[in-house]
Design a protein around this motif. Sequence first.
Motif, PDB file in Angstrom:
ATOM      1  N   TYR A 187       1.019  -9.633   0.579  1.00  0.00           N
ATOM      2  CA  TYR A 187       0.790  -8.502   1.471  1.00  0.00           C
ATOM      3  C   TYR A 187       1.902  -7.476   1.386  1.00  0.00           C
ATOM      4  CZ  TYR A 187      -2.453 -11.901   3.420  1.00  0.00           C
ATOM      5  OH  TYR A 187      -3.446 -12.826   3.582  1.00  0.00           O
ATOM      6  N   LEU A 188       2.721  -7.593   0.357  1.00  0.00           N
ATOM      7  CA  LEU A 188       3.954  -6.820   0.279  1.00  0.00           C
ATOM      8  C   LEU A 188       3.745  -5.334   0.058  1.00  0.00           C
ATOM      9  CD1 LEU A 188       6.787  -7.719   0.473  1.00  0.00           C
ATOM     10  CD2 LEU A 188       6.872  -7.970  -1.967  1.00  0.00           C
ATOM     11  N   LEU A 189       2.714  -4.962  -0.688  1.00  0.00           N
ATOM     12  CA  LEU A 189       2.606  -3.561  -1.063  1.00  0.00           C
ATOM     13  C   LEU A 189       1.620  -2.813  -0.187  1.00  0.00           C
ATOM     14  CD1 LEU A 189       2.765  -3.695  -4.935  1.00  0.00           C
ATOM     15  CD2 LEU A 189       4.533  -3.094  -3.319  1.00  0.00           C
ATOM     16  N   GLY A 190       1.525  -3.170   1.056  1.00  0.00           N
ATOM     17  CA  GLY A 190       0.677  -2.401   1.963  1.00  0.00           C
ATOM     18  C   GLY A 190      -0.774  -2.814   1.956  1.00  0.00           C
ATOM     19  N   SER A 191      -1.124  -3.909   1.258  1.00  0.00           N
ATOM     20  CA  SER A 191      -2.544  -4.273   1.191  1.00  0.00           C
ATOM     21  C   SER A 191      -3.037  -4.773   2.539  1.00  0.00           C
ATOM     22  CB  SER A 191      -2.778  -5.332   0.119  1.00  0.00           C
ATOM     23  OG  SER A 191      -1.841  -6.368   0.241  1.00  0.00           O
ATOM     24  N   ALA A 192      -2.215  -5.590   3.225  1.00  0.00           N
ATOM     25  CA  ALA A 192      -2.658  -6.136   4.503  1.00  0.00           C
ATOM     26  C   ALA A 192      -2.842  -5.030   5.527  1.00  0.00           C
ATOM     27  CB  ALA A 192      -1.660  -7.157   5.017  1.00  0.00           C
ATOM     28  N   THR A 251      -5.618  -9.618  -3.762  1.00  0.00           N
ATOM     29  CA  THR A 251      -5.381  -9.637  -2.318  1.00  0.00           C
ATOM     30  C   THR A 251      -6.544  -8.978  -1.590  1.00  0.00           C
ATOM     31  OG1 THR A 251      -3.049  -9.358  -2.813  1.00  0.00           O
ATOM     32  CG2 THR A 251      -3.711  -9.110  -0.537  1.00  0.00           C
ATOM     33  N   GLY A 252      -6.988  -7.827  -2.099  1.00  0.00           N
ATOM     34  CA  GLY A 252      -8.096  -7.136  -1.450  1.00  0.00           C
ATOM     35  C   GLY A 252      -9.340  -7.991  -1.394  1.00  0.00           C
ATOM     36  N   ALA A 253      -9.653  -8.666  -2.506  1.00  0.00           N
ATOM     37  CA  ALA A 253     -10.855  -9.491  -2.528  1.00  0.00           C
ATOM     38  C   ALA A 253     -10.761 -10.612  -1.512  1.00  0.00           C
ATOM     39  CB  ALA A 253     -11.070 -10.057  -3.927  1.00  0.00           C
ATOM     40  N   ALA A 254      -9.591 -11.249  -1.424  1.00  0.00           N
ATOM     41  CA  ALA A 254      -9.450 -12.356  -0.474  1.00  0.00           C
ATOM     42  C   ALA A 254      -9.501 -11.851   0.963  1.00  0.00           C
ATOM     43  CB  ALA A 254      -8.138 -13.092  -0.734  1.00  0.00           C
ATOM     44  N   VAL A 255      -8.733 -10.801   1.231  1.00  0.00           N
ATOM     45  CA  VAL A 255      -8.643 -10.289   2.603  1.00  0.00           C
ATOM     46  C   VAL A 255      -9.995  -9.778   3.089  1.00  0.00           C
ATOM     47  CG1 VAL A 255      -7.749  -8.328   3.884  1.00  0.00           C
ATOM     48  CG2 VAL A 255      -6.201  -9.774   2.630  1.00  0.00           C
ATOM     49  N   ALA A 256     -10.775  -9.197   2.172  1.00  0.00           N
ATOM     50  CA  ALA A 256     -12.072  -8.663   2.567  1.00  0.00           C
ATOM     51  C   ALA A 256     -12.958  -9.761   3.147  1.00  0.00           C
ATOM     52  CB  ALA A 256     -12.750  -8.009   1.376  1.00  0.00           C
TER      53      ALA A 256
END
Lengths: 334, 257, 289
Positions: free
Chosen positions: A86-91, A246-251
Amino acid sequence: MSGDRRGLVLALALLVSAAVLLLLGASVGSTGVESVFTAHRDAAAWQIVWDIRLPRTLGAWAAGALLGLAGAVAQGLFRNPLADPYLLGSASGAALAVSIALALFGASPYATQWLVRLGLTGAAFGGAVAGVLLTLVLANGVLHTLRLLLAGVIVGVVLGAARDLVTLAVPDILQAMQGFILGSTGFIGWSACGVMLGLLLPLLAVAWALGRMLDGLALGEATAASLGLPLGVMRAALIAVLGLSTGAAVAQTGLIAFVGLASPHLVRSIAPVPHGRLVVLAALMGGLLLMGADVMARWVVAPQELPVGVLTAVLGGTYLLWLMHRRSRRGGFA
Amino acid sequence: MIALEARALRAALGHGSQRHPVLHGIDLRLAAGRWTSIVGPNGAGKSTLLRALAGLLPHEGQVLLNGAVLAGSGGRARARQLAWLGQNEGGADDLTVYDVAMLGRLPHRGWLAPPGAADHAAVERALRATQAWDWRTRLLGQLSGGERQRVLLARALAVEAGVLLMDEPLSNLDPPHQADWLALARSLADAGSTVVSVLHEISPALQADEMVVLAAGRIVHQGACGDAATHEALAQVFDRRLRVRELDGQWVALTTQ
Amino acid sequence: MKRLWTGLVLLALTLALALPAAALQLTDDRGVTVTLERAPQRIVSLLPSLTETVCELGECRRLVGVDRYSNFPAEVRALPQVGGGIDPNIEAVVALKPNVVLIAKSARGAQRLESLGLKVVALEPKTSADVQRVMGKLGQLLEVPDAQRIWRHIDAGVAAAAQSLPPGAKKTRVYFEVSRGPYGAGTASFIGEMFQRLGVQNIVGPELGPFPKLNPEFIVRADPDIILIGERNAQGLAQRPGWAQMRAVREDRICLFNEAESDVLVRPGPRMAEAARLLARCIAAKGRA
């Protein structure tokens, strides 16, 4: 045992454990094991086992694998053992997009229609990718690691504040946002599973192919450049892998903590391997971790459910604490 | 044959309002097959000069490697011709010694290709040359400072490049291994490689063929290590607190209070 | 031949028009039109106010499962609980084999349940007008005749509560604190509407929105005659900076509501009349004496 063999043995162990947990996951839930046995007779039981429990368990594995992959890439790219996906602002990007989607839901019939089609998952994915792109723009490209990290932190804080403003303006969404932030594997169906697995394989392949370059990067940026490694292209590709996984998982699952951070450490504590194998093993470890947490979440207080993010922290955190304790007792911190 | 050349080289460190110039117009020609030491007081710009020569630092002016401008050549082609050993190369703790040395073969290997016979041979040569061959399966994180330094040196040797630039290669090495390194540098230069080392210890630096004395970003003197003029330049640059004497057939630098 | 074709086309059209007429059609708050073949007999409700509305319409027996926050009327507590509004237990809902699932508009899981083949109706009442509308929709869904009569009964209860207040109550200035923040109840909120019906003045004006996060200084300056607050949030009220001087605090003109009463007050649902009575009783007791 040599490093190579250890890595292979670990991979096999992780795969076998995952298969066992998959079977367990199909048998555990609010209606108990009986559903499995009556599945061939009862259409509802069949639906429960096949349409709900199996995709959920497999989806938890896929999401955990994506997070483990992202964590290993982040830690290799930034040469920092505390780095997480989540380091680069994805979260924060995903959370902001979800809060806006929830707020607009019903603001106008046109928006609602559009949003129903896009869904919260689409919004979360788009938000995560947008957050990473914003970080890249703020950091003026991929060339400076420190600037990237700083930009990531800034973007995280700013987008988080924006999200707080949205929830202040539309306080009805507060509970739904809390649900998203806490994370849940409860809504994963076969199509979500397919999307995650479909993304996992190519992203894993790219990360594995770049593994040798991550090893070179571990010696320092100057040395890596002196070895002729194309740092700019490399970093861009790795950040793309990071953002997309990250996006795929968080979605699909919301912001589940700890899986991305802990998986590479867990792998390294058992089998120190070069980065190419680390990303694959971290993915397998992350998948097992989240899948295990999901099964436990359904089992421990059946027919109720525990939040899965709490269990990942307990499982992963306890093991890491034990490791640290053992290491500090033997003397010295590595 | 000039292996490495700098023309009107200028470089600055820091960015924004803290940018300050470190190198002020360096003109330097380093002949092939020679071992050159770059010495000078703290803050003279030795490491900066070495980095600029390696093409790792943005600079004004030109740097030429084997006659071709450095900026023009592609990354891998340059990496095959020029090997670099930096200060404090950290962090590859999970790799075995062998794997770290194998990283030096990256400029020669295809992207996804497994290591070939030539690569294995080069790694073995490099590890034997630094007496690290016997513990090639140990993890880098398990080694002491000096052992690590030898492995990192092996990594640079494994590149088998014509030009080898080393920044403070003697850090963490105990005296016997320092002597080993000196012998290694000598043998490399005799075999035709161009060796350039930045050292802040003057006595080992005096074992090289040529010495470049740097002060405040400018070259004060360039000449053979045995020349009296070189010794005089050294004494001057260190405020006369340094004298060079011969002892047992070697040049030794002595400091005064 | 041509007449045969025309006849067939007409028959097809008639059938096409007639069939949907036999089914129930409902447009929920998401704008999605849900079609059911007949009135649902097994209902899962995932929002307490919808549970209460179904029971108020007299169809409590059709409920087979509720969320963990639904606690009124007492009989629904015996029903299986299938998670919360934001985290419904998908498997448990599906296992109950419902004909329709009632869910809040802002809840997750609606899509997942629909993808599993369940009919989902999303409704979320936030104001008293919403309550009337939701009651009408659920009445339509459950085929309850004259749901409007039930609504009129509730409405009359509110009017009666308003009348029970002494005439001087119109000048009473009130403040309702919804939760720590402090978040106040504005004019556009459900409680704000209750206040309007009762004829008292809300210190939180319409320009601030339904649940504004207020500066505590604003409340001190506005100096309400009565403060209405839940028992849990009331702890430390007098210790808030500047609040000990407020007239309402000094003269103990504070209306405290326990858990059950707070539930009634904050849920826009069929217990509106009881909410109005609760408010009226307290305002009459603690008002300007």
